[in-house]
Design a protein around this motif. Structure first.
Motif, mmCIF file in Angstrom:
data_model
loop_
_atom_site.group_PDB
_atom_site.id
_atom_site.type_symbol
_atom_site.label_atom_id
_atom_site.label_comp_id
_atom_site.label_asym_id
_atom_site.label_seq_id
_atom_site.Cartn_x
_atom_site.Cartn_y
_atom_site.Cartn_z
ATOM 1 N N VAL A 13 -30.650 -12.834 47.747
ATOM 2 C CA VAL A 13 -29.511 -13.508 47.127
ATOM 3 C C VAL A 13 -29.654 -13.564 45.613
ATOM 4 N N SER A 14 -30.838 -13.860 45.094
ATOM 5 C CA SER A 14 -30.987 -13.985 43.635
ATOM 6 C C SER A 14 -30.756 -12.643 42.943
ATOM 7 N N THR A 15 -31.224 -11.546 43.537
ATOM 8 C CA THR A 15 -30.987 -10.222 42.961
ATOM 9 C C THR A 15 -29.495 -9.900 42.989
ATOM 10 N N ALA A 16 -28.822 -10.244 44.086
ATOM 11 C CA ALA A 16 -27.385 -10.010 44.196
ATOM 12 C C ALA A 16 -26.618 -10.821 43.159
ATOM 13 N N MET A 17 -27.038 -12.060 42.907
ATOM 14 C CA MET A 17 -26.370 -12.909 41.911
ATOM 15 C C MET A 17 -26.561 -12.351 40.504
ATOM 16 N N ILE A 18 -27.743 -11.855 40.218
ATOM 17 C CA ILE A 18 -27.989 -11.244 38.901
ATOM 18 C C ILE A 18 -27.087 -10.026 38.730
ATOM 19 N N ALA A 19 -26.998 -9.190 39.757
ATOM 20 C CA ALA A 19 -26.150 -8.001 39.695
ATOM 21 C C ALA A 19 -24.690 -8.388 39.522
ATOM 22 N N ALA A 20 -24.256 -9.424 40.234
ATOM 23 C CA ALA A 20 -22.866 -9.875 40.122
ATOM 24 C C ALA A 20 -22.569 -10.363 38.704
ATOM 25 N N GLY A 21 -23.498 -11.107 38.106
ATOM 26 C CA GLY A 21 -23.315 -11.596 36.737
ATOM 27 C C GLY A 21 -23.241 -10.459 35.735
ATOM 28 N N ARG A 22 -24.109 -9.484 35.891
ATOM 29 C CA ARG A 22 -24.097 -8.336 34.971
ATOM 30 C C ARG A 22 -22.838 -7.497 35.143
ATOM 31 N N LEU A 23 -22.388 -7.343 36.381
ATOM 32 C CA LEU A 23 -21.155 -6.611 36.634
ATOM 33 C C LEU A 23 -19.970 -7.322 35.996
ATOM 34 N N GLN A 24 -19.912 -8.644 36.138
ATOM 35 C CA GLN A 24 -18.821 -9.415 35.546
ATOM 36 C C GLN A 24 -18.831 -9.297 34.023
ATOM 37 N N ALA A 25 -20.026 -9.359 33.424
ATOM 38 C CA ALA A 25 -20.138 -9.218 31.968
ATOM 39 C C ALA A 25 -19.654 -7.838 31.519
ATOM 40 N N LEU A 26 -19.996 -6.811 32.280
ATOM 41 C CA LEU A 26 -19.557 -5.454 31.951
ATOM 42 C C LEU A 26 -18.044 -5.331 32.058
ATOM 43 N N ILE A 27 -17.476 -5.895 33.107
ATOM 44 C CA ILE A 27 -16.025 -5.860 33.279
ATOM 45 C C ILE A 27 -15.326 -6.574 32.127
ATOM 46 N N GLU A 28 -15.831 -7.744 31.754
ATOM 47 C CA GLU A 28 -15.231 -8.504 30.655
ATOM 48 C C GLU A 28 -15.361 -7.777 29.325
ATOM 49 N N SER A 29 -16.502 -7.135 29.087
ATOM 50 C CA SER A 29 -16.682 -6.431 27.808
ATOM 51 C C SER A 29 -15.731 -5.248 27.699
ATOM 52 N N ARG A 30 -15.469 -4.583 28.795
ATOM 53 C CA ARG A 30 -14.523 -3.466 28.776
ATOM 54 C C ARG A 30 -13.092 -3.950 28.644
ATOM 55 N N ALA A 31 -12.793 -5.091 29.243
ATOM 56 C CA ALA A 31 -11.430 -5.620 29.198
ATOM 57 C C ALA A 31 -11.071 -6.103 27.805
ATOM 58 N N GLU A 35 -30.005 5.554 46.241
ATOM 59 C CA GLU A 35 -30.144 5.998 47.627
ATOM 60 C C GLU A 35 -30.812 4.920 48.475
ATOM 61 N N THR A 36 -31.840 4.289 47.924
ATOM 62 C CA THR A 36 -32.531 3.221 48.635
ATOM 63 C C THR A 36 -31.609 2.026 48.835
ATOM 64 N N LEU A 37 -30.868 1.695 47.808
ATOM 65 C CA LEU A 37 -29.973 0.538 47.873
ATOM 66 C C LEU A 37 -28.891 0.703 48.927
ATOM 67 N N VAL A 38 -28.305 1.895 49.032
ATOM 68 C CA VAL A 38 -27.216 2.093 49.981
ATOM 69 C C VAL A 38 -27.704 2.365 51.404
ATOM 70 N N ASP A 39 -29.005 2.519 51.580
ATOM 71 C CA ASP A 39 -29.568 2.670 52.918
ATOM 72 C C ASP A 39 -29.289 1.390 53.701
ATOM 73 N N SER A 40 -28.788 1.534 54.915
ATOM 74 C CA SER A 40 -28.404 0.357 55.709
ATOM 75 C C SER A 40 -29.588 -0.544 56.037
ATOM 76 N N ASP A 41 -30.821 -0.038 55.968
ATOM 77 C CA ASP A 41 -32.000 -0.857 56.262
ATOM 78 C C ASP A 41 -32.498 -1.647 55.049
ATOM 79 N N THR A 42 -31.962 -1.375 53.860
ATOM 80 C CA THR A 42 -32.416 -2.056 52.645
ATOM 81 C C THR A 42 -31.872 -3.476 52.608
ATOM 82 N N LYS A 43 -32.757 -4.438 52.302
ATOM 83 C CA LYS A 43 -32.372 -5.836 52.178
ATOM 84 C C LYS A 43 -32.342 -6.203 50.693
ATOM 85 N N VAL A 44 -31.288 -6.872 50.257
ATOM 86 C CA VAL A 44 -31.163 -7.359 48.885
ATOM 87 C C VAL A 44 -31.120 -8.875 48.949
#
Length: 111
Positions: A24-42, A13-22
């Protein structure tokens, strides 16, 4: 478990709030983990693939093995304890010992 689910929901809920700032480094970590998850499922075998493979095996057995041996094959598949008996229903497997090796209470062979 409920605690972690609640924390996760609140965090989302906090993350999707339009006032929440993320940052760049946190976004890059999330992107890397998402990519790893996608690859593991594939790279994993899907249930559909397993069912298709099992169907090919069954058809190969039907086409290659004489019908008089099908009962023997089914007996070996079911083993000393029928495959359709839930593990919870298996209490004493001492009588099931034989060509398959000793059995343990959870229905798995010790060999």
């Amino acid at each position: 478990m409920a605690f972690y689910e609640t924390v996760m929901v609140k965090g989302y809920e906090t993350l999707v709030d339009s006032d929440t700032k993320v940052d760049v480094s946190t976004a890059m970590i999330a992107a890397g983990r998402l990519q790893a998850l996608i690859e593991s499922r594939a790279s994993g075998t899907s249930v559909v693939q397993l069912i298709a493979q099992l169907d090919r095996i069954i058809r190969a057995i039907h086409d290659s093995v004489p019908q008089e041996l099908w009962d023997e094959i089914l007996h070996k598949i079911d083993g000393p304890v029928s495959a359709d008996i839930p593990r919870d229903d298996i209490e004493d497997c001492e009588d099931a010992e034989g060509e398959y090796g000793p059995m343990v209470a959870d229905g798995h062979s010790c060999t």
